[in-house]
Design a protein around this motif. Structure first.
Motif, PDB file in Angstrom:
ATOM      1  N   ARG A   6       0.831  -1.208   0.000  1.00 31.64           N
ATOM      2  CA  ARG A   6       0.000   0.000   0.000  1.00 31.64           C
ATOM      3  C   ARG A   6       0.863   1.254   0.000  1.00 31.64           C
ATOM      4  O   ARG A   6       1.959   1.248   0.554  1.00 31.64           O
ATOM      5  CB  ARG A   6      -0.858   0.042   1.285  1.00 31.64           C
ATOM      6  CG  ARG A   6      -1.828  -1.105   1.441  1.00 31.64           C
ATOM      7  CD  ARG A   6      -2.992  -0.881   0.534  1.00 31.64           C
ATOM      8  NE  ARG A   6      -3.936  -1.972   0.535  1.00 31.64           N
ATOM      9  CZ  ARG A   6      -5.251  -1.815   0.724  1.00 31.64           C
ATOM     10  NH1 ARG A   6      -5.744  -0.619   0.980  1.00 31.64           N
ATOM     11  NH2 ARG A   6      -6.049  -2.839   0.659  1.00 31.64           N
ATOM     12  N   LEU A   8       1.493   5.134   1.371  1.00 34.25           N
ATOM     13  CA  LEU A   8       1.258   5.763   2.680  1.00 34.25           C
ATOM     14  C   LEU A   8       0.962   7.251   2.445  1.00 34.25           C
ATOM     15  O   LEU A   8       1.833   7.984   1.946  1.00 34.25           O
ATOM     16  CB  LEU A   8       2.486   5.599   3.588  1.00 34.25           C
ATOM     17  CG  LEU A   8       2.381   6.266   4.968  1.00 34.25           C
ATOM     18  CD1 LEU A   8       1.282   5.637   5.822  1.00 34.25           C
ATOM     19  CD2 LEU A   8       3.722   6.186   5.715  1.00 34.25           C
ATOM     20  N   GLU A  12      -2.309   6.911   6.456  1.00 38.34           N
ATOM     21  CA  GLU A  12      -3.146   5.763   6.057  1.00 38.34           C
ATOM     22  C   GLU A  12      -2.481   4.966   4.965  1.00 38.34           C
ATOM     23  O   GLU A  12      -1.915   5.548   4.026  1.00 38.34           O
ATOM     24  CB  GLU A  12      -4.479   6.270   5.485  1.00 38.34           C
ATOM     25  CG  GLU A  12      -5.462   6.669   6.536  1.00 38.34           C
ATOM     26  CD  GLU A  12      -6.752   7.170   5.890  1.00 38.34           C
ATOM     27  OE1 GLU A  12      -7.021   6.843   4.714  1.00 38.34           O
ATOM     28  OE2 GLU A  12      -7.453   7.915   6.581  1.00 38.34           O
ATOM     29  N   LEU A  13      -2.601   3.637   5.069  1.00 36.20           N
ATOM     30  CA  LEU A  13      -2.106   2.763   3.992  1.00 36.20           C
ATOM     31  C   LEU A  13      -3.217   2.682   2.949  1.00 36.20           C
ATOM     32  O   LEU A  13      -4.334   2.267   3.272  1.00 36.20           O
ATOM     33  CB  LEU A  13      -1.759   1.386   4.561  1.00 36.20           C
ATOM     34  CG  LEU A  13      -0.611   1.403   5.581  1.00 36.20           C
ATOM     35  CD1 LEU A  13      -0.406   0.028   6.192  1.00 36.20           C
ATOM     36  CD2 LEU A  13       0.690   1.898   4.937  1.00 36.20           C
ATOM     37  N   ARG A  14      -2.895   3.116   1.742  1.00 31.76           N
ATOM     38  CA  ARG A  14      -3.956   3.268   0.731  1.00 31.76           C
ATOM     39  C   ARG A  14      -3.640   2.486  -0.531  1.00 31.76           C
ATOM     40  O   ARG A  14      -2.484   2.371  -0.948  1.00 31.76           O
ATOM     41  CB  ARG A  14      -4.082   4.752   0.364  1.00 31.76           C
ATOM     42  CG  ARG A  14      -4.390   5.622   1.564  1.00 31.76           C
ATOM     43  CD  ARG A  14      -5.488   6.612   1.377  1.00 31.76           C
ATOM     44  NE  ARG A  14      -5.793   6.985   0.033  1.00 31.76           N
ATOM     45  CZ  ARG A  14      -5.844   8.234  -0.405  1.00 31.76           C
ATOM     46  NH1 ARG A  14      -5.551   9.218   0.427  1.00 31.76           N
ATOM     47  NH2 ARG A  14      -6.183   8.498  -1.638  1.00 31.76           N
ATOM     48  N   LEU A 179       7.697   0.691   0.380  1.00 38.28           N
ATOM     49  CA  LEU A 179       6.318   0.583   0.887  1.00 38.28           C
ATOM     50  C   LEU A 179       6.271  -0.202   2.199  1.00 38.28           C
ATOM     51  O   LEU A 179       5.484   0.135   3.096  1.00 38.28           O
ATOM     52  CB  LEU A 179       5.416  -0.066  -0.167  1.00 38.28           C
ATOM     53  CG  LEU A 179       5.230   0.759  -1.449  1.00 38.28           C
ATOM     54  CD1 LEU A 179       4.253   0.061  -2.388  1.00 38.28           C
ATOM     55  CD2 LEU A 179       4.751   2.181  -1.139  1.00 38.28           C
ATOM     56  N   GLY A 182       7.148   2.028   4.749  1.00 34.74           N
ATOM     57  CA  GLY A 182       5.983   2.894   4.996  1.00 34.74           C
ATOM     58  C   GLY A 182       5.064   2.293   6.052  1.00 34.74           C
ATOM     59  O   GLY A 182       4.507   3.016   6.890  1.00 34.74           O
ATOM     60  N   GLU A 183       4.916   0.981   6.045  1.00 35.09           N
ATOM     61  CA  GLU A 183       4.062   0.329   7.054  1.00 35.09           C
ATOM     62  C   GLU A 183       4.623   0.553   8.459  1.00 35.09           C
ATOM     63  O   GLU A 183       3.878   0.778   9.410  1.00 35.09           O
ATOM     64  CB  GLU A 183       3.949  -1.173   6.760  1.00 35.09           C
ATOM     65  CG  GLU A 183       3.182  -1.452   5.480  1.00 35.09           C
ATOM     66  CD  GLU A 183       3.086  -2.940   5.169  1.00 35.09           C
ATOM     67  OE1 GLU A 183       3.218  -3.777   6.087  1.00 35.09           O
ATOM     68  OE2 GLU A 183       2.874  -3.264   3.980  1.00 35.09           O
ATOM     69  N   ARG A 186       4.028   4.234   9.484  1.00 37.20           N
ATOM     70  CA  ARG A 186       2.653   4.560   9.877  1.00 37.20           C
ATOM     71  C   ARG A 186       2.450   4.380  11.378  1.00 37.20           C
ATOM     72  O   ARG A 186       1.746   5.147  12.031  1.00 37.20           O
ATOM     73  CB  ARG A 186       1.674   3.671   9.124  1.00 37.20           C
ATOM     74  CG  ARG A 186       0.250   4.097   9.391  1.00 37.20           C
ATOM     75  CD  ARG A 186      -0.757   3.020   9.273  1.00 37.20           C
ATOM     76  NE  ARG A 186      -0.348   1.727   9.798  1.00 37.20           N
ATOM     77  CZ  ARG A 186      -1.111   0.666   9.760  1.00 37.20           C
ATOM     78  NH1 ARG A 186      -2.293   0.744   9.197  1.00 37.20           N
ATOM     79  NH2 ARG A 186      -0.703  -0.487  10.245  1.00 37.20           N
ATOM     80  N   ASN A 195       5.245  10.291   3.855  1.00 39.56           N
ATOM     81  CA  ASN A 195       4.307   9.734   2.881  1.00 39.56           C
ATOM     82  C   ASN A 195       5.107   8.993   1.821  1.00 39.56           C
ATOM     83  O   ASN A 195       6.203   9.413   1.466  1.00 39.56           O
ATOM     84  CB  ASN A 195       3.511  10.870   2.216  1.00 39.56           C
ATOM     85  CG  ASN A 195       2.777  11.722   3.242  1.00 39.56           C
ATOM     86  OD1 ASN A 195       1.654  11.431   3.609  1.00 39.56           O
ATOM     87  ND2 ASN A 195       3.433  12.769   3.728  1.00 39.56           N
TER      88      ASN A 195
END
Ligand code: NAD
Length: 472
Positions: A6, A8, A12-14, A179, A182-183, A186, A195
């Motif tokens: 996802r 970031l 939020e993981l999008r 990514l 990124g987790e 978060r 981000n």
């Protein structure tokens, strides 16, 4: 791979607007999907980073540094998972992938230990002048595919410790470790502070032009670096460019050629030669030339070239098809210009494998000597006189790194002082240290990464010049 990667944005993981394949270079086949961001998501990320900025900038540096350390801890706790993913997307052998993950954590910790002290410039006759360092705002980190995690850590560490917020954009062929990081981010940082966006090479200009972004921290090729500089000029962004190199290795005549050939081989072939400061041309005195080339050829033939996930692999594939084709073409072109004594053709198997290739008796004007090959192929050149050698070494638009080898340290340092590059290592390879400034001269870059100076590049210096009201 089943992991649901996802983006970031704003904590939020999008999912992306669409997805694209990520190819394992050891097989040439897709193994995962990467979510793709569009221009609207870039806007959302800029808005989030902008909203987060005042709070993060006002957070005491000790607390920001503690969060960066927490990220380093979280990365180390999952080193095996990150290393396996890095090998799958980038190709490097697993032990080197592990070193990259741990190296990334090490760099973040090194920046977390640094501070930005105000300096009193004058304190005299009621006049107090202080220079303080404040964050810039939003920093965009744009990274390449050779060390996706390490080069990102080099930017996250100083940018966040200094109080900036960030938008990170990895290269399209190696986006997944970014990514996964990124987790971790978060769960550690306030929403919007960092981000992660991915693209297929189209978001770069929108980022570098964006008036809401204060600084671009870019690592990549010199050609793209020039575009970044041009498009950042519209809003006079701060720009740090870490670009390409054509590092020369100078072997002096007092060494054991077999001993030094081993070092030079390692410096040219680590990460399949895809390192900005890899040895990209070797200069060897006449008297040592044959023995040196013979040892390089022997090492090249012995090296285990394989899928980095396999035990015992020493050299993995070239990272992507485009680079594989570029390196294969450079080798092909060199066939008629010099003598190939090891390697010389891609392996007959799936994936982007080129065996270590040694080319001797090649002229200075051959493309393999003049250009940055960024792959597992090394031209070896002769010299007989140091003055004309230095002209040849310095006759390039690049100026990143370089090495000098000698048993006489003073002599080696005297030669090193005459090489026009940002760093010259004597009797060692790629000793990049987060507390020592690193920079490219000429077209190898602008600005400094690493060291206190590297941290300060993520700030602006502001002078406060005060006197008492009744003295004014
Ligand atoms: P590249 O320049 O093709 O891409 C780097 C990044 O820039 C990628 O994320 C890419 O998507 C992005 N990008 C592409 N076009 C853009 C544009 N117009 N505007 C903004 N961003 C854009 O580089 P690469 O092929 O991924 O990496 C290899 C190069 O990186 C080599 O030249 C190598 O020497 C250099 N490098 C330098 C250092 C250093 O510290 N000096 C370190 C590692 C790699």
């Amino acid at each position: 791979m089943s992991h649901d990667f996802r983006l970031l944005i704003d904590g939020e993981l999008r999912a992306g607007v669409s997805g694209f394949d990520v190819v394992n270079p050891a097989t040439g086949r897709p193994f995962a999907q990467c979510p793709k961001a569009d221009a609207a998501m870039l806007e959302q990320a800029v808005e989030a980073a902008s909203r987060a900025f005042p709070g993060w900038a006002a957070t005491p540096i000790e607390q920001r540094a503690a969060k960066v350390e927490a990220l380093a801890d979280a990365l180390v706790a999952r080193v095996d998972e990150f290393a396996a993913l890095l090998t799958a997307e980038q190709g490097k052998p697993l032990d080197q992938a592990k070193k990259e993950v741990l190296g990334g954590a090490y760099v973040m910790r090194a920046f977390a230990a640094m501070r930005l002290e105000s300096r009193v410039l004058r304190e005299k006759d009621g006049n107090r002048i202080v220079e303080q360092r404040t964050p810039l705002g939003i920093v965009a980190a744009i990274t390449p595919w050779n060390f996706p995690l390490m080069l990102l850590a080099n930017k996250i560490g100083p940018a966040l410790v200094a109080g900036n917020t960030m938008i990170c954009k990895p290269a399209p062929t190696t986006p997944l470790t970014t990514l996964l990081l990124g987790e971790l981010c978060r769960d550690i940082f306030p929403a919007g502070v960092i981000n992660m966006l991915c693209d297929e090479n189209e978001l770069g200009p929108a980022i570098t032009e964006h008036p809401g972004i204060a600084k671009i921290a870019f690592t990549g090729s010199t050609a793209t670096g020039k575009k970044v500089l041009a498009s950042s000029s519209g809003s006079l962004k701060r720009v740090t460019l870490e670009l390409g190199g054509n590092d020369a290795s100078i072997v002096l005549d007092d060494v054991d050629p077999v001993q030094v050939a081993r070092k030079v081989f390692e410096g040219a072939m680590r990460n399949a030669g895809q390192i900005c400061v890899a040895i990209k041309r070797a200069y060897v005195p006449d008297a040592l030339y044959d023995d040196f080339c013979d040892e390089l050829a022997r090492l090249a033939k012995e090296a285990v070239v394989d899928d980095g996930a396999n035990q015992g692999a020493q050299i993995g594939p070239v990272q992507n098809r485009q680079q594989f084709e570029k390196v294969a073409a450079l080798i092909e072109e060199s066939r008629s210009l010099g003598t190939i004594v090891a390697g010389g053709a891609p392996l007959d198997r799936d994936g982007y494998f080129i065996p270590p290739t040694i080319v001797r008796d090649i002229p200075d004007d051959a493309p393999l000597v003049r250009e940055e090959q960024f792959g597992p192929v090394l031209p070896v050149l002769r010299y007989s006189d140091i003055d004309s050698l230095l002209e040849r070494v310095n006759g390039t638009e690049y100026g990143l790194g370089g090495t000098v080898w000698s048993n006489n340290l003073d002599r080696a340092i005297a030669v090193a002082e005459r090489v026009t590059s940002g760093t010259i290592w004597v009797n060692q390879l790629m000793a990049i240290d987060p507390t020592i400034p690193f920079r490219g001269l000429k077209q190898s870059g602008m600005g400094t990464e690493m060291g206190q100076e590297g941290l300060e590049e993520y700030t602006q210096a502001q002078v406060i010049n005060a006197v008492a009201l009744d003295a004014a």
